[in-house]
Structures are given as C-alpha cells and as structure tokens.
Design a protein around this motif. Structure first.
Motif, PDB file in Angstrom:
ATOM      1  N   GLY A 100      25.895  43.899  29.734  1.00 21.67           N
ATOM      2  CA  GLY A 100      26.546  44.444  30.912  1.00 21.67           C
ATOM      3  C   GLY A 100      27.587  43.553  31.538  1.00 21.67           C
ATOM      4  N   VAL A 101      27.904  42.437  30.892  1.00 21.19           N
ATOM      5  CA  VAL A 101      28.911  41.510  31.425  1.00 21.19           C
ATOM      6  C   VAL A 101      29.910  41.208  30.311  1.00 21.19           C
ATOM      7  N   MET A 102      31.208  41.233  30.652  1.00 17.39           N
ATOM      8  CA  MET A 102      32.234  41.074  29.616  1.00 17.39           C
ATOM      9  C   MET A 102      33.498  40.438  30.190  1.00 17.39           C
ATOM     10  N   HIS A 103      34.141  39.609  29.393  1.00 22.12           N
ATOM     11  CA  HIS A 103      35.482  39.141  29.728  1.00 22.12           C
ATOM     12  C   HIS A 103      36.464  40.221  29.289  1.00 22.12           C
ATOM     13  N   ALA A 104      36.746  41.141  30.208  1.00 20.86           N
ATOM     14  CA  ALA A 104      37.610  42.277  29.896  1.00 20.86           C
ATOM     15  C   ALA A 104      38.961  42.173  30.586  1.00 20.86           C
ATOM     16  N   CYS A 105      39.318  40.959  31.028  1.00 16.74           N
ATOM     17  CA  CYS A 105      40.613  40.800  31.696  1.00 16.74           C
ATOM     18  C   CYS A 105      41.332  39.535  31.257  1.00 16.74           C
ATOM     19  N   GLY A 106      40.822  38.866  30.226  1.00 15.40           N
ATOM     20  CA  GLY A 106      41.525  37.712  29.681  1.00 15.40           C
ATOM     21  C   GLY A 106      41.276  36.391  30.363  1.00 15.40           C
ATOM     22  N   HIS A 107      40.331  36.343  31.314  1.00 17.00           N
ATOM     23  CA  HIS A 107      40.086  35.082  32.013  1.00 17.00           C
ATOM     24  C   HIS A 107      39.525  34.014  31.079  1.00 17.00           C
ATOM     25  N   HIS A 166      48.975  35.518  33.424  1.00 23.96           N
ATOM     26  CA  HIS A 166      47.968  36.531  33.100  1.00 23.96           C
ATOM     27  C   HIS A 166      48.324  37.142  31.755  1.00 23.96           C
ATOM     28  N   PHE A 167      47.323  37.353  30.913  1.00 24.47           N
ATOM     29  CA  PHE A 167      47.537  38.007  29.622  1.00 24.47           C
ATOM     30  C   PHE A 167      47.527  39.522  29.763  1.00 24.47           C
ATOM     31  N   TYR A 168      48.441  40.172  29.028  1.00 22.89           N
ATOM     32  CA  TYR A 168      48.464  41.636  28.989  1.00 22.89           C
ATOM     33  C   TYR A 168      48.639  42.107  27.550  1.00 22.89           C
ATOM     34  N   PRO A 169      47.736  42.985  27.068  1.00 20.15           N
ATOM     35  CA  PRO A 169      47.798  43.430  25.679  1.00 20.15           C
ATOM     36  C   PRO A 169      48.827  44.527  25.411  1.00 20.15           C
ATOM     37  N   ASP A 170      49.522  45.001  26.455  1.00 19.89           N
ATOM     38  CA  ASP A 170      50.527  46.037  26.232  1.00 19.89           C
ATOM     39  C   ASP A 170      51.922  45.457  25.994  1.00 19.89           C
ATOM     40  N   HIS A 171      52.022  44.126  25.897  1.00 19.73           N
ATOM     41  CA  HIS A 171      53.275  43.479  25.535  1.00 19.73           C
ATOM     42  C   HIS A 171      53.043  42.589  24.313  1.00 19.73           C
ATOM     43  N   GLU A 172      54.070  42.469  23.486  1.00 24.33           N
ATOM     44  CA  GLU A 172      53.954  41.731  22.236  1.00 24.33           C
ATOM     45  C   GLU A 172      53.784  40.226  22.493  1.00 24.33           C
ATOM     46  N   VAL A 173      53.077  39.577  21.580  1.00 26.56           N
ATOM     47  CA  VAL A 173      52.982  38.119  21.608  1.00 26.56           C
ATOM     48  C   VAL A 173      54.390  37.538  21.456  1.00 26.56           C
ATOM     49  N   ASN A 359      46.362  42.889  17.046  1.00 23.87           N
ATOM     50  CA  ASN A 359      46.917  43.411  15.804  1.00 23.87           C
ATOM     51  C   ASN A 359      46.498  44.843  15.503  1.00 23.87           C
ATOM     52  N   GLN A 360      45.382  45.309  16.123  1.00 25.20           N
ATOM     53  CA  GLN A 360      44.928  46.657  15.807  1.00 25.20           C
ATOM     54  C   GLN A 360      45.892  47.709  16.346  1.00 25.20           C
ATOM     55  N   VAL A 361      45.811  48.912  15.776  1.00 26.62           N
ATOM     56  CA  VAL A 361      46.735  49.993  16.128  1.00 26.62           C
ATOM     57  C   VAL A 361      46.551  50.424  17.568  1.00 26.62           C
ATOM     58  N   GLU A 362      45.315  50.657  17.972  1.00 26.39           N
ATOM     59  CA  GLU A 362      45.042  51.133  19.324  1.00 26.39           C
ATOM     60  C   GLU A 362      44.825  49.943  20.256  1.00 26.39           C
ATOM     61  N   VAL A 363      45.543  49.962  21.368  1.00 24.86           N
ATOM     62  CA  VAL A 363      45.457  48.863  22.335  1.00 24.86           C
ATOM     63  C   VAL A 363      44.684  49.340  23.565  1.00 24.86           C
ATOM     64  N   PHE A 364      43.745  48.520  24.011  1.00 25.55           N
ATOM     65  CA  PHE A 364      42.946  48.842  25.190  1.00 25.55           C
ATOM     66  C   PHE A 364      43.315  47.863  26.299  1.00 25.55           C
ATOM     67  N   ASN A 365      43.671  48.416  27.444  1.00 22.37           N
ATOM     68  CA  ASN A 365      44.171  47.587  28.527  1.00 22.37           C
ATOM     69  C   ASN A 365      43.048  46.894  29.292  1.00 22.37           C
ATOM     70  N   ASN A 366      43.458  46.036  30.207  1.00 22.38           N
ATOM     71  CA  ASN A 366      42.538  45.239  31.003  1.00 22.38           C
ATOM     72  C   ASN A 366      41.480  46.107  31.669  1.00 22.38           C
ATOM     73  N   ASP A 372      40.793  43.409  24.335  1.00 25.10           N
ATOM     74  CA  ASP A 372      40.864  42.163  23.582  1.00 25.10           C
ATOM     75  C   ASP A 372      42.285  41.632  23.677  1.00 25.10           C
ATOM     76  N   ILE A 373      42.457  40.354  23.397  1.00 32.76           N
ATOM     77  CA  ILE A 373      43.789  39.759  23.356  1.00 32.76           C
ATOM     78  C   ILE A 373      44.050  39.186  21.974  1.00 32.76           C
ATOM     79  N   ASN A 374      45.308  39.046  21.648  1.00 35.23           N
ATOM     80  CA  ASN A 374      45.716  38.345  20.431  1.00 35.23           C
ATOM     81  C   ASN A 374      45.642  36.857  20.723  1.00 35.23           C
TER      82      ASN A 374
END
Length: 396
Positions: A100-107, A166-173, A359-366, A372-374
């Motif tokens: 029930g606990v997750m690093h889902a925002c890149g901290h 802050h990391f964001y998975p909707d922009h390219e590395v 790298n995966q096709v589907e990106v899930f946001n914060n 996940d992050i690259n």
C-alpha cells in the motif's frame, strides 16, 4: 578543470544513482513516517567531512552542509524523499516491499541523484569556493508538508539561491523544461462540517436537512471562480468528497465535505478563502445549520524567480545542450502543487522539470500505480543541477 572533473565523476557514479534509487523504491515510507529512509540517508554521510543536521523541521528533514576551500556564496539543493499511499502495480523486480505504499512521484530518484551529486561535491571541495547545503526534505506529499518547517528552522537563512528538480515521464530523457514566474499552483486543503437537525424523511419540516444545505453549498462555491476571480487568473475550486452515507428514510443530521482550491497567485488564494467563508456564513442563515470550515493553505504557488531561472536555463543551454541534454524548453505553468514554493517565498531560486520517459509504449504519469521513470534521467538531473550549482557558486 573543476567542471570537467565533476562531470566525469558523475558519469562514473551512474550505477550508484540507480542502485540508490532502487533501494528507496523498494523501501518507500509515507510522509512524516520516513524514519528508516532518513536514517539511511544520514548514514550515507557518516565519516564524510560535512555537517549533518537531522530531524529538521516537523519531521525527518536532513540538512547537509558542505564547505568549499574558502568562504563564498551559499547555494542550497533540495530533494524530497517521501512516498504515497498507493499499491504498486509496476511489476518491477525492485517494486515496493511495503504493502500500500509506493514511490509514485519520483522522489526516490530525486534523493538518489542528489546524494551522489553531494558526494562528488564533497570529494572535490578543495576545488570550489563557498558552501552547498543539501536539503533532504521529508513529507512533500502530505499537508502541512515539510518545506515550511525547514524554512522556519532558520537553517537556510544564509542561503543565496536554492534549486530543485522534478522528474516527469511525459517528456523525453534529455529534456529540461521550466517556467519563469508562477510555475506550480498553490493548493489549499479544505474540510467543511455541516451540522443540522436530523429526523424522519416523512417530517422534513421538523429537521434542518444537511444534504440540501450541502448541495446548495457545493453549487454556490462554483460562483467563486465564475464571478469573484478575474477571468485572466487561474483558479479551481473542487469538492472531491461528500460524506453523507445514511438510510433512505432518514434526514442526515451532519455531514462532511472535503475539497481543494488551486490558484497561481497568493492574492487569488486569499479571495477564494474569503468567499468560502462568506458562502458558509450565508448557508447558516439560509438553512439554519452550523457550518465549520477548516481551511489550510499549505502549498503556496511556486514562483520561479525570473533572474535565477534565466541564469539556470542559460547555463544548461551553454553546457548541457549537445552534451547530456537535447533541449531546454520554456513551458506554461503546471496546475499541480509543490511545496518547494515555500523555499522560494524567502530564497531566490528555481525549480526545473526533467524528462524521464520510460522505454515502454504506455506511459503512466505521476501518482499512478504503474508510474515509473527512465533511470537514465538520474544522470541528466545530476549533471544539470551540477552545472547550475557551479555557476551559482561563482555568482554567474
């Protein structure tokens, strides 16, 4: 030359960043409960020539002070380390071990890159002037949050500039994007308790119906944005929870509403709060109920100081693009909230966003259970902040 040596050192420490990120990801802790995370961070700095202050602020905050070869400017760098109450669904081999606990925002990544960058600055301390304060912040995700308490501690009173990312998975590395001026929205957490007089559904005239009153309240709140805020100003008022479970033949005695207000200007935030209370007082008169409003403005709008933001962007354009960066992009403001804004109320600086598209096709946001992050973005963040820090220490 210092910069070349620092960049080379960071290249050689990329695996360390990844390992640290995976450790934190596997062992997440919620805001104000990050005891083991904080202890792990503090141990990292043991036996290093730095001053480490723990339990800073209203939780497990840590400030690490690194002194250069002689006095100069003081620059602060901040990373947060709390996780979220989310059940992880990534399937990663290093997925959360805490149900029930997750690093889902890149901290986890914020903390990992900054620890390694800090270690490299420590190793090269005889080659730069000034002081760097590393701020490992607890409880960014949960109000009242940790930033304000760290600012109020006075331990950053001598800081000339402060920076964070802050990391964001909707922009390219390889992409850094930023906003000068108001960059993130302020956010107020609101709880409204309405007390009426319960009764039987067959005799509504003998009751003061809280559901009717609350329904009117919810609808009238929308007039704050449509009729009290300048159309050119950003504002959102939301009631996200209407807690009034009961029987079909019972008039509800009391209920609780929970909501959220967002705004890009502190004055707009004050207008929203003022009219929230006004509508509450009107509700009491119209429906003969008692309205209690608990209104907490815990996250101010994040205002990136234009001078420092422009300097940071110019440094990244000069040193990063064509090397570890592909693009540095000015973008519009983000309506999410970030308590880094508390630091910027007092200290000049900027908060930048770093692309981390997996790298995966589907990106899930914060804040998504599959977020996940690259991990290649860790080195990008470290080098970006390293360049900004060296320039800031030099007063450039």
């Amino acid at each position: 030359m210092l910069r070349e040596e620092l960049m080379k050192m960071l290249d050689g420490r990329e695996d360390d960043m990844i390992a640290l990120r995976r450790h934190f990801h596997e062992h997440p802790e919620l805001s104000f409960d990050e005891k083991e995370t904080a202890a792990f961070i503090a141990r990292f700095y043991e036996d290093k020539p730095v001053d480490v202050q723990t339990n800073v602020g209203n939780g497990y905050g840590i400030i690490v002070t690194i002194n250069g070869k002689q006095p100069g400017r003081t620059i602060a760098l901040r990373a947060d380390f709390d996780a979220l109450q989310i059940e992880e669904q990534t399937g990663l081999p290093f997925a959360s071990k805490n149900p029930g606990v997750m690093h889902a925002c890149g901290h986890d990544g914020h903390t990992a890159y900054l620890m390694v960058l800090a270690d490299c600055l420590i190793r090269l301390r005889d080659q730069w002037e000034g002081t760097v304060k590393i701020v490992h912040q607890h409880a960014e995700e949960m109000a009242p949050a940790g930033a304000k308490s760290i600012v109020d501690s006075g331990l950053l009173d001598d800081v000339d500039e402060i920076y964070g990312i802050h990391f964001y998975p909707d922009h390219e590395v390889g992409t850094v994007f930023y906003t000068s001026g108001y960059a993130y929205a302020g956010c107020s957490d609101i709880k409204v308790t309405i007390q009426g007089t319960g009764g039987h559904a067959s005799q509504p005239h003998r009751s003061n119906d809280t559901i009717v009153a609350a329904s009117s309240f919810v609808m009238n709140l929308q007039t704050i944005v449509s009729r009290r805020i300048n159309p050119y100003d950003m504002a959102v008022v939301t009631i996200g929870s209407f807690e009034a479970v009961g029987s079909s033949n019972v008039i509800k005695d009391s209920l609780v509403l929970r909501g959220d207000a967002r705004y890009m200007d502190l004055e707009v935030g004050k207008v929203i709060e003022e009219h929230f209370h006004r509508i509450g007082r009107g509700l009491e008169e119209m429906y003969d109920v008692k309205v209690e409003i608990d209104y907490n403005s815990d996250y101010p709008p994040l205002y990136n100081h234009p001078k420092e933001t422009a300097k940071a962007a110019a440094v990244l354009e000069k040193h990063g693009v064509g090397s570890y960066l592909n693009q540095v992009i000015a973008t519009s403001a983000n309506t999410g909230a970030e308590d880094f804004g508390q630091y910027l109320l007092k200290i000049p600086g900027a908060f930048l966003n770093v692309g981390a598209r997996p790298n995966q096709v589907e990106v899930f946001n914060n804040h998504h259970p599959k977020f996940d992050i690259n991990e290649k973005a860790l080195l990008v963040a470290a080098k970006s902040v390293a360049d900004i820090t060296l320039a800031a220490l030099a007063g450039e």
